[in-house]
Write an enzyme that holds these catalytic residues in place. Structure first.
Site, mmCIF file in Angstrom:
data_model
loop_
_atom_site.group_PDB
_atom_site.id
_atom_site.type_symbol
_atom_site.label_atom_id
_atom_site.label_comp_id
_atom_site.label_asym_id
_atom_site.label_seq_id
_atom_site.Cartn_x
_atom_site.Cartn_y
_atom_site.Cartn_z
ATOM 1 N N GLY A 33 28.561 30.613 40.375
ATOM 2 C CA GLY A 33 28.943 31.371 39.183
ATOM 3 C C GLY A 33 29.533 32.718 39.546
ATOM 4 O O GLY A 33 29.866 32.968 40.703
ATOM 5 N N ASN A 34 29.673 33.571 38.555
ATOM 6 C CA ASN A 34 30.191 34.918 38.809
ATOM 7 C C ASN A 34 29.534 35.902 37.848
ATOM 8 O O ASN A 34 28.743 35.516 36.996
ATOM 9 C CB ASN A 34 31.720 34.932 38.708
ATOM 10 C CG ASN A 34 32.212 34.540 37.338
ATOM 11 O OD1 ASN A 34 32.004 35.258 36.366
ATOM 12 N ND2 ASN A 34 32.845 33.373 37.244
ATOM 13 N N ARG A 35 29.864 37.172 37.982
ATOM 14 C CA ARG A 35 29.146 38.225 37.253
ATOM 15 C C ARG A 35 29.617 38.449 35.821
ATOM 16 O O ARG A 35 29.152 39.372 35.154
ATOM 17 C CB ARG A 35 29.265 39.550 38.011
ATOM 18 C CG ARG A 35 28.567 39.545 39.343
ATOM 19 C CD ARG A 35 28.555 40.942 39.950
ATOM 20 N NE ARG A 35 28.186 40.904 41.351
ATOM 21 C CZ ARG A 35 26.922 40.816 41.775
ATOM 22 N NH1 ARG A 35 25.939 40.780 40.907
ATOM 23 N NH2 ARG A 35 26.674 40.774 43.060
ATOM 24 N N SER A 36 30.542 37.652 35.337
ATOM 25 C CA SER A 36 31.027 37.876 33.980
ATOM 26 C C SER A 36 29.926 37.683 32.944
ATOM 27 O O SER A 36 29.185 36.712 32.988
ATOM 28 C CB SER A 36 32.177 36.912 33.679
ATOM 29 O OG SER A 36 32.453 36.928 32.296
ATOM 30 N N ALA A 98 36.018 34.130 32.825
ATOM 31 C CA ALA A 98 36.146 34.281 34.272
ATOM 32 C C ALA A 98 36.006 32.881 34.873
ATOM 33 O O ALA A 98 34.895 32.392 35.086
ATOM 34 C CB ALA A 98 35.076 35.220 34.803
#
Ligand code: CTP
Ligand code: CA
Length: 220
Positions: A33-36, A98
């Protein structure tokens, strides 16, 4: 009782907003995943709704916003599929999600076990399709808004995205700057359009960025 006059200038417009980071499965319990946080996209959706638009929100974030048609997705592939179904009928696409640039080539059926004699574990990734580019390539009447998340060379990188993705507008933000980008309620964006000087807006709440964007859309 005094009734305040509420202009609803987006009445009759179909708006699709994508929001949040995609989650690409590694195995049944893990993902990349990512920090969005999805906050910027959610703000774009809420303000469009308040201005009278018919809003569909495609999101990885668990949310329930009155008056907005919410479609929950996890992966880039799901996002792409839903978007391809809905894009032809839409007036404005706001691509705030994102999207993971890569996903695991193989998704393990069972939880991956760690191995006592191996300290390094490698996951092979393959590129996801560029959803914005793919969808915007089919546009006719649609107004397409992309985002550019950068940590350096903001303008140069965002200009390239404006050109390569067939977007009408790119909202660029420096995600390494404090008070802007991931998981905060404020943002500082630069609006880019073809053949126009970039416009940098001051640091403000994401809701105010969304209000300024829709105001720009309505008065451009
Ligand atoms: N985007 C997309 N599909 C992808 C990757 C990005 O639709 N596979 C969209 C994002 O939703 C955003 C825009 O493209 O609106 C720019 O995303 P960004 O990550 O900033 O740029 P990339 O083109 O992915 O390039 P890079 O990450 O290498 O800077
Ligand atoms: Ca990317």
């Amino acid at each position: 009782i005094e009734k305040t006059f509420q202009p609803r200038p987006l009445t009759g417009k179909k708006v699709i907003v994508t929001a949040g980071g995609t989650k690409e499965a590694i195995d049944p319990v893990r993902f990349i995943g990512n920090r969005s946080s999805g906050k910027m996209g959610l703000a774009m959706a809420k303000v469009a709704r308040d201005l009278g638009a018919d809003v569909t929100l495609l999101t990885t974030v668990d949310t329930d916003l009155g008056g907005i048609n919410i479609i929950q997705v996890q992966t880039a592939e799901e996002l792409m599929k839903h978007l391809q179904d809905t894009f032809p009928e839409t007036d404005v696409l706001v691509m705030a999600a994102a999207v993971a640039d890569f996903k695991p080539i193989n998704v393990a059926d069972q939880k991956i076990k760690k191995n006592d004699d191996e300290d390094i574990f490698t996951i092979k990734l393959t590129k996801n399709p560029d959803i914005l580019k793919t969808v915007a390539a089919t546009k006719d009447k649609q107004f397409v808004v992309g985002f550019a998340a950068e940590t350096q060379n903001l303008l140069t990188n965002a200009e390239k995205k404006l050109a390569s993705k067939n977007a009408d507008v790119i909202l660029a933000n420096n995600v390494a700057q404090s008070g802007a980008g991931f998981n905060v309620d404020t943002n500082r964006v630069t609006l880019l359009q073809k053949n126009q000087q970039p416009e940098t807006w001051p640091l403000m709440s994401k809701i105010d960025v969304a209000k300024k964007f829709w105001d720009f859309y309505l008065t451009r």
